[in-house]
Enzyme design. Structure first.
Site, mmCIF file in Angstrom:
data_model
loop_
_atom_site.group_PDB
_atom_site.id
_atom_site.type_symbol
_atom_site.label_atom_id
_atom_site.label_comp_id
_atom_site.label_asym_id
_atom_site.label_seq_id
_atom_site.Cartn_x
_atom_site.Cartn_y
_atom_site.Cartn_z
ATOM 1 N N ASP A 78 6.324 2.913 2.131
ATOM 2 C CA ASP A 78 6.144 4.360 2.107
ATOM 3 C C ASP A 78 7.479 5.071 2.277
ATOM 4 O OD1 ASP A 78 4.714 6.675 1.892
ATOM 5 O OD2 ASP A 78 3.970 6.676 3.952
ATOM 6 N N HIS A 117 11.100 5.878 -6.229
ATOM 7 C CA HIS A 117 10.336 4.678 -6.593
ATOM 8 C C HIS A 117 11.267 3.634 -7.218
ATOM 9 C CE1 HIS A 117 6.785 6.790 -5.509
ATOM 10 N NE2 HIS A 117 6.755 7.596 -6.547
ATOM 11 N N SER A 147 -2.317 2.738 -4.457
ATOM 12 C CA SER A 147 -3.667 2.796 -3.894
ATOM 13 C C SER A 147 -4.642 3.458 -4.865
ATOM 14 C CB SER A 147 -3.654 3.588 -2.583
ATOM 15 O OG SER A 147 -3.496 4.970 -2.851
ATOM 16 N N GLU A 180 -6.279 5.964 -4.231
ATOM 17 C CA GLU A 180 -6.051 7.407 -4.091
ATOM 18 C C GLU A 180 -4.805 7.865 -4.855
ATOM 19 O OE1 GLU A 180 -6.743 5.306 -1.482
ATOM 20 O OE2 GLU A 180 -8.810 5.994 -1.149
ATOM 21 N N ASN A 181 -3.855 6.952 -5.068
ATOM 22 C CA ASN A 181 -2.628 7.330 -5.786
ATOM 23 C C ASN A 181 -2.898 7.775 -7.230
ATOM 24 O OD1 ASN A 181 -0.477 4.852 -4.156
ATOM 25 N ND2 ASN A 181 -0.804 7.002 -3.629
ATOM 26 N N ARG A 225 4.761 -0.864 8.238
ATOM 27 C CA ARG A 225 4.703 0.385 7.470
ATOM 28 C C ARG A 225 5.980 1.163 7.696
ATOM 29 N NH1 ARG A 225 0.013 4.542 5.907
ATOM 30 N NH2 ARG A 225 1.341 5.932 4.682
ATOM 31 N N LEU A 285 -3.099 3.483 8.511
ATOM 32 C CA LEU A 285 -3.338 2.301 7.686
ATOM 33 C C LEU A 285 -3.653 2.639 6.234
ATOM 34 C CD1 LEU A 285 -5.387 0.362 10.372
ATOM 35 C CD2 LEU A 285 -2.998 -0.002 9.733
HETATM 36 C C1 IPE Z 1 5.458 4.992 -1.522
HETATM 37 O O1 IPE Z 1 6.241 6.140 -1.491
HETATM 38 C C2 IPE Z 1 5.213 4.479 -2.919
HETATM 39 C C3 IPE Z 1 3.855 4.680 -3.461
HETATM 40 C C4 IPE Z 1 2.848 5.177 -2.808
HETATM 41 C C5 IPE Z 1 3.655 4.335 -4.847
HETATM 42 P P1 IPE Z 1 5.605 7.582 -1.569
HETATM 43 O O2 IPE Z 1 5.536 7.976 -3.002
HETATM 44 O O3 IPE Z 1 4.307 7.623 -0.841
HETATM 45 O O4 IPE Z 1 6.692 8.462 -0.846
HETATM 46 P P2 IPE Z 1 6.452 9.711 0.135
HETATM 47 O O5 IPE Z 1 5.437 9.307 1.164
HETATM 48 O O6 IPE Z 1 5.970 10.840 -0.708
HETATM 49 O O7 IPE Z 1 7.790 9.966 0.728
HETATM 50 MG MG MG Z 2 3.699 8.237 0.978
#
Ligand code: IPE
Ligand code: MG
Length: 229
Positions: free
Chosen positions: A2, A19, A47, A49-50, A170, A177
């Site tokens: 994260d 990323h 995820s 949810e992503n 994490r 979680l």
């Molecule tokens: C984690 O980084 C990568 C994925 C969930 C794909 P985030 O994209 O969640 O980064 P933040 O939490 O917005 O900083």
């Molecule tokens: Mg994130």
């Protein structure tokens, strides 16, 4: 993993940059884990949810996944890394799913470490799927409700054949979680760090492992039972 988005935004860059820079951290975590004899490394990469993120970010993540898997394949094989995936793989774009499945097949015989990508994964998705599968077996008369045990459930989770995680890391300071392996982490040790994922290096992994090694895992027992003195 994260903190990619925040890492990029802090330097005035687009989230996708974060990323892309997280790939190096994946390499660090993988080589670090391999070097100390870890047999399973599971990365929560995307995820359920992503999928609801802005379309451009979702597309960039899928594209990055394909490019990374293709780009790293030779290295995975050279290092005895078996690639595996859990989640709703059928929901991935065709190119992504095909690349992934080809790489999984190409590394299937490697046995030094298994790296599992959780993609389009969430615990609740997995538990619903498991319940449906078991209910279907009961309806078909293959199983009675009384025969359902913890092992039955485990055989219907996407982590079938994998040991439960011992340590969960994490990054980015969040202490939650987020729908990850909820059944499987019943007794996992949790380790949180403010380090954003693109800044995560082997040293951070080793910090987490050293911390883990100093914990007493009692699994509901008393100290004398697990550490005879
Ligand atoms: C984690 O980084 C990568 C994925 C969930 C794909 P985030 O994209 O969640 O980064 P933040 O939490 O917005 O900083
Ligand atoms: Mg994130």
């Amino acid at each position: 993993m994260d903190g990619n988005g925040r890492w990029a935004e802090r330097q005035g860059e687009h989230r996708v940059m974060g990323h892309a820079n997280g790939v190096r951290s994946v390499r660090e975590a993988l080589t670090g884990a391999t070097e100390i004899g870890v047999k399973y490394l599971t990365l929560y990469a995307f995820s359920t949810e992503n999928w609801n993120r802005p379309k451009a970010e979702v597309e960039a993540l899928m594209d990055l996944l394909v490019r990374t898997v293709v780009g790293e394949l030779e290295e995975l094989n050279a290092n005895g890394v078996r690639l595996h995936a859990i989640g709703d793989i059928a929901s991935l774009p065709d190119s992504c799913r095909n690349t992934l499945q080809d790489a999984i097949a190409a590394t299937a015989k490697n046995d030094r470490i298994t790296i599992t990508l959780a993609l389009s994964y969430s615990s609740r998705w997995e538990l619903v799927r498991m319940t449906r599968e078991i209910a279907t077996k009961v309806r078909a008369g293959e199983l009675t409700p009384e025969q359902i045990t913890e092992e039955t459930l485990e055989q219907h989770l996407s982590t079938i054949g994998m040991p439960d995680p011992e340590l969960l890391i994490r990054t980015s300071g969040e202490q939650r979680l987020s729908n990850f392996l909820l059944w499987q982490i019943a007794y996992a040790e949790l380790w949180f760090t403010p380090v954003l994922w693109p800044d995560f290096r082997k040293e951070h992994l080793y910090q987490a492992v050293l911390d883990y090694q100093n914990r007493e895992r009692r699994f509901g027992l008393v100290s004398e039972q697990v550490t005879p003195r």
